[in-house]
Scaffold this motif. Structure first.
Motif, PDB file in Angstrom:
ATOM      1  N   LEU A 121       0.870  -1.179   0.000  1.00 25.30           N
ATOM      2  CA  LEU A 121       0.000   0.000   0.000  1.00 25.30           C
ATOM      3  C   LEU A 121       0.904   1.225   0.000  1.00 25.30           C
ATOM      4  CD1 LEU A 121      -1.991  -2.189   1.071  1.00 25.30           C
ATOM      5  CD2 LEU A 121      -2.863  -0.502   2.625  1.00 25.30           C
ATOM      6  N   VAL A 122       0.704   2.128  -0.950  1.00 23.58           N
ATOM      7  CA  VAL A 122       1.551   3.323  -0.990  1.00 23.58           C
ATOM      8  C   VAL A 122       0.695   4.570  -1.185  1.00 23.58           C
ATOM      9  CG1 VAL A 122       3.564   2.137  -1.976  1.00 23.58           C
ATOM     10  CG2 VAL A 122       1.909   3.210  -3.484  1.00 23.58           C
ATOM     11  N   ASN A 123       1.288   5.709  -0.860  1.00 26.87           N
ATOM     12  CA  ASN A 123       0.615   6.981  -1.099  1.00 26.87           C
ATOM     13  C   ASN A 123       0.795   7.364  -2.578  1.00 26.87           C
ATOM     14  OD1 ASN A 123      -0.256   9.626  -1.197  1.00 26.87           O
ATOM     15  ND2 ASN A 123       0.534  10.115   0.844  1.00 26.87           N
ATOM     16  N   GLY A 124      -0.281   7.328  -3.328  1.00 22.13           N
ATOM     17  CA  GLY A 124      -0.217   7.592  -4.768  1.00 22.13           C
ATOM     18  C   GLY A 124       0.053   9.047  -5.111  1.00 22.13           C
ATOM     19  N   GLU A 125       0.008   9.917  -4.087  1.00 21.83           N
ATOM     20  CA  GLU A 125       0.348  11.323  -4.354  1.00 21.83           C
ATOM     21  C   GLU A 125       1.859  11.487  -4.489  1.00 21.83           C
ATOM     22  OE1 GLU A 125      -1.772  13.527  -1.250  1.00 21.83           O
ATOM     23  OE2 GLU A 125      -3.464  12.237  -1.730  1.00 21.83           O
ATOM     24  N   TYR A 126       2.604  10.447  -4.127  1.00 19.83           N
ATOM     25  CA  TYR A 126       4.064  10.421  -4.323  1.00 19.83           C
ATOM     26  C   TYR A 126       4.394   9.209  -5.187  1.00 19.83           C
ATOM     27  CZ  TYR A 126       3.777  13.574  -0.351  1.00 19.83           C
ATOM     28  OH  TYR A 126       3.441  14.619   0.477  1.00 19.83           O
ATOM     29  N   PRO A 127       4.038   9.252  -6.480  1.00 19.93           N
ATOM     30  CA  PRO A 127       4.118   8.046  -7.302  1.00 19.93           C
ATOM     31  C   PRO A 127       5.538   7.502  -7.469  1.00 19.93           C
ATOM     32  CG  PRO A 127       3.414   9.931  -8.624  1.00 19.93           C
ATOM     33  CD  PRO A 127       3.467  10.402  -7.223  1.00 19.93           C
ATOM     34  N   MET A 128       6.560   8.345  -7.180  1.00 18.27           N
ATOM     35  CA  MET A 128       7.935   7.835  -7.242  1.00 18.27           C
ATOM     36  C   MET A 128       8.128   6.660  -6.286  1.00 18.27           C
ATOM     37  SD  MET A 128       9.981   8.970  -9.425  1.00 18.27           S
ATOM     38  CE  MET A 128      11.507   8.415  -8.689  1.00 18.27           C
ATOM     39  N   ARG A 129       7.306   6.627  -5.230  1.00 18.65           N
ATOM     40  CA  ARG A 129       7.425   5.519  -4.275  1.00 18.65           C
ATOM     41  C   ARG A 129       7.097   4.187  -4.961  1.00 18.65           C
ATOM     42  NH1 ARG A 129       4.698   8.432   1.099  1.00 18.65           N
ATOM     43  NH2 ARG A 129       6.199  10.157   1.107  1.00 18.65           N
ATOM     44  N   ILE A 130       6.189   4.256  -5.946  1.00 15.83           N
ATOM     45  CA  ILE A 130       5.835   3.035  -6.686  1.00 15.83           C
ATOM     46  C   ILE A 130       7.032   2.603  -7.530  1.00 15.83           C
ATOM     47  CG2 ILE A 130       4.255   2.049  -8.405  1.00 15.83           C
ATOM     48  CD1 ILE A 130       2.185   4.133  -7.574  1.00 15.83           C
ATOM     49  N   GLU A 131       7.653   3.599  -8.164  1.00 12.79           N
ATOM     50  CA  GLU A 131       8.808   3.299  -9.005  1.00 12.79           C
ATOM     51  C   GLU A 131       9.937   2.699  -8.154  1.00 12.79           C
ATOM     52  OE1 GLU A 131       9.473   6.480 -11.811  1.00 12.79           O
ATOM     53  OE2 GLU A 131      11.535   5.812 -12.121  1.00 12.79           O
ATOM     54  N   GLU A 160      14.294  -0.305  -4.573  1.00 12.41           N
ATOM     55  CA  GLU A 160      14.972   0.758  -3.843  1.00 12.41           C
ATOM     56  C   GLU A 160      14.125   1.101  -2.612  1.00 12.41           C
ATOM     57  OE1 GLU A 160      15.121   3.727  -6.893  1.00 12.41           O
ATOM     58  OE2 GLU A 160      16.675   2.661  -8.024  1.00 12.41           O
ATOM     59  N   PRO A 161      14.672   1.854  -1.635  1.00 15.59           N
ATOM     60  CA  PRO A 161      13.873   2.189  -0.458  1.00 15.59           C
ATOM     61  C   PRO A 161      12.609   2.979  -0.828  1.00 15.59           C
ATOM     62  CG  PRO A 161      16.183   2.760  -0.124  1.00 15.59           C
ATOM     63  CD  PRO A 161      16.039   2.380  -1.559  1.00 15.59           C
ATOM     64  N   TRP A 162      11.522   2.679  -0.152  1.00 16.07           N
ATOM     65  CA  TRP A 162      10.257   3.359  -0.428  1.00 16.07           C
ATOM     66  C   TRP A 162       9.482   3.430   0.877  1.00 16.07           C
ATOM     67  CZ3 TRP A 162       5.727   0.377   0.313  1.00 16.07           C
ATOM     68  CH2 TRP A 162       5.990  -0.965   0.624  1.00 16.07           C
ATOM     69  N   ARG A 163       8.451   4.251   0.918  1.00 20.04           N
ATOM     70  CA  ARG A 163       7.654   4.360   2.137  1.00 20.04           C
ATOM     71  C   ARG A 163       6.250   3.815   1.885  1.00 20.04           C
ATOM     72  NH1 ARG A 163       7.295   6.944   6.978  1.00 20.04           N
ATOM     73  NH2 ARG A 163       5.225   7.752   7.506  1.00 20.04           N
ATOM     74  N   GLY A 164       5.781   2.968   2.794  1.00 18.39           N
ATOM     75  CA  GLY A 164       4.441   2.406   2.638  1.00 18.39           C
ATOM     76  C   GLY A 164       4.297   1.167   3.488  1.00 18.39           C
ATOM     77  N   THR A 165       3.256   0.400   3.222  1.00 13.63           N
ATOM     78  CA  THR A 165       2.956  -0.805   4.009  1.00 13.63           C
ATOM     79  C   THR A 165       3.100  -2.062   3.146  1.00 13.63           C
ATOM     80  OG1 THR A 165       1.349   0.429   5.324  1.00 13.63           O
ATOM     81  CG2 THR A 165       1.138  -1.969   5.356  1.00 13.63           C
ATOM     82  N   THR A 166       3.753  -3.065   3.685  1.00 17.02           N
ATOM     83  CA  THR A 166       3.801  -4.380   3.031  1.00 17.02           C
ATOM     84  C   THR A 166       2.788  -5.281   3.739  1.00 17.02           C
ATOM     85  OG1 THR A 166       6.153  -4.136   2.579  1.00 17.02           O
ATOM     86  CG2 THR A 166       5.281  -6.377   2.502  1.00 17.02           C
ATOM     87  N   ILE A 167       1.945  -5.942   2.961  1.00 11.59           N
ATOM     88  CA  ILE A 167       1.005  -6.914   3.536  1.00 11.59           C
ATOM     89  C   ILE A 167       1.698  -8.278   3.574  1.00 11.59           C
ATOM     90  CG2 ILE A 167      -1.282  -8.014   3.258  1.00 11.59           C
ATOM     91  CD1 ILE A 167      -1.498  -5.002   3.693  1.00 11.59           C
ATOM     92  N   LEU A 168       1.918  -8.779   4.757  1.00 11.26           N
ATOM     93  CA  LEU A 168       2.614 -10.070   4.874  1.00 11.26           C
ATOM     94  C   LEU A 168       1.630 -11.230   4.641  1.00 11.26           C
ATOM     95  CD1 LEU A 168       4.850  -9.341   8.006  1.00 11.26           C
ATOM     96  CD2 LEU A 168       5.497  -9.249   5.585  1.00 11.26           C
TER      97      LEU A 168
END
Ligand code: IPE
Length: 271
Positions: free
Chosen positions: A246-256, A262-270
């Motif tokens: 789950l990521v904040n789509g207002e910062y789409p670079m996080r998806i990239e 590479e490091p990113w901010r968000g939630t991983t669903i285990l």
């Protein structure tokens, strides 16, 4: 080697949720530009978008999520029956879809758009409809589909198929899917406290069923399942070995960054 990912653009991210049929074009453009970069890295992106104010408001007013209600009507609306409302919501969804499709095409991508009311029936995670149309795996081709009003094969006649049910089937049934990413609006991922009081420290970086989270589900305007449905479907996908994020789509670079390891901010669903 074929690499494919499924990305859900949440309706609350790509539309202004309280203003009927207004898209956040700037956000859509930024998301599409990240889709373009990812596809240039050789990864095929399958986009499923939500409805936001192009779907929920009218669907709620006309109780389309409950199916056909004999004799039901709404005073002072642009349509006069539930069946007319079904057609209007389908048209509105095609309009939102066309905004996303043109942004992708402007970047030189080939878009295959698959409106669910043309190929899907029935509701929930086991809705019917073959996924054959998503079979081409060329990274230069982007498949796009969305939450929609679909026909239902019993006395309900129609209902709302959420994009969250579609992403789950696509992730589980198509070959070579490596991750499922939910791009959301206004939050960095799953939070420990309600979004309006959350600080940076309240992000849940890894979620498993024993972790408690706070999600705002506006059932007053939302005809599908909100964050709870995403987590439920996301968890069943994660259990099959696919990465779910789950990521904040207002910062789409996080998806990239995520796709590039590479490091990113968000939630991983285990799993
Ligand atoms: C809802 O789809 C579809 C309609 C209301 C027509 P989603 O459940 O995928 O939409 P969002 O992301 O909540 O807006």
């Amino acid at each position: 080697m074929v690499r494919r990912i499924v990305v859900k653009f949440g309706g609350a991210l790509i539309t202004k949720k309280d203003e009927q049929c207004v898209a956040h074009v700037e956000i859509i453009r930024n998301l599409c530009s990240v889709v373009h970069s990812i596809s240039q890295d050789g990864v095929q992106v399958i986009i499923v978008h939500g409805a936001g104010s192009f779907g929920h408001l009218k669907a709620k007013r006309w109780r389309l999520n409950e199916g056909q209600i004999p004799g039901f009507s709404v005073m002072g609306d642009s349509c006069t029956s539930q069946l007319e409302a079904v057609e209007e919501v389908r048209r509105d969804m095609l309009e939102l879809n066309s905004i996303i499709v043109s942004e992708l095409e402007n970047l030189g991508l080939i878009v295959h758009s698959h409106p669910p009311h043309e190929w899907a029936r029935n509701l929930g995670p086991n809705f019917s409809g073959t996924l054959e149309r998503f079979s081409s795996t060329d990274p230069g081709i982007v498949h796009v589909t969305f939450g929609d009003v679909v026909d239902v094969g019993n006395e309900r006649r129609f209902g709302i198929l959420s994009g969250d049910d579609i992403v789950a089937r696509l992730s589980l049934e198509l070959p070579d899917i490596e991750s499922l990413i939910f791009a959301m609006g206004g939050v960095d991922g799953l939070l420990k406290v309600p979004p309006n009081i959350a600080t940076d420290d309240d992000l849940i970086e890894e979620w498993s069923p024993d972790v408690e989270y706070e999600g705002l589900h506006r059932s007053d305007i939302d005809v599908t399942g909100g964050i709870g449905l995403k987590i439920k479907r996301g968890h069943s996908v994660a259990q099959s070995g696919i990465g779910v994020y789950l990521v904040n789509g207002e910062y789409p670079m996080r998806i990239e960054s995520l796709v590039r390891n590479e490091p990113w901010r968000g939630t991983t669903i285990l799993p």
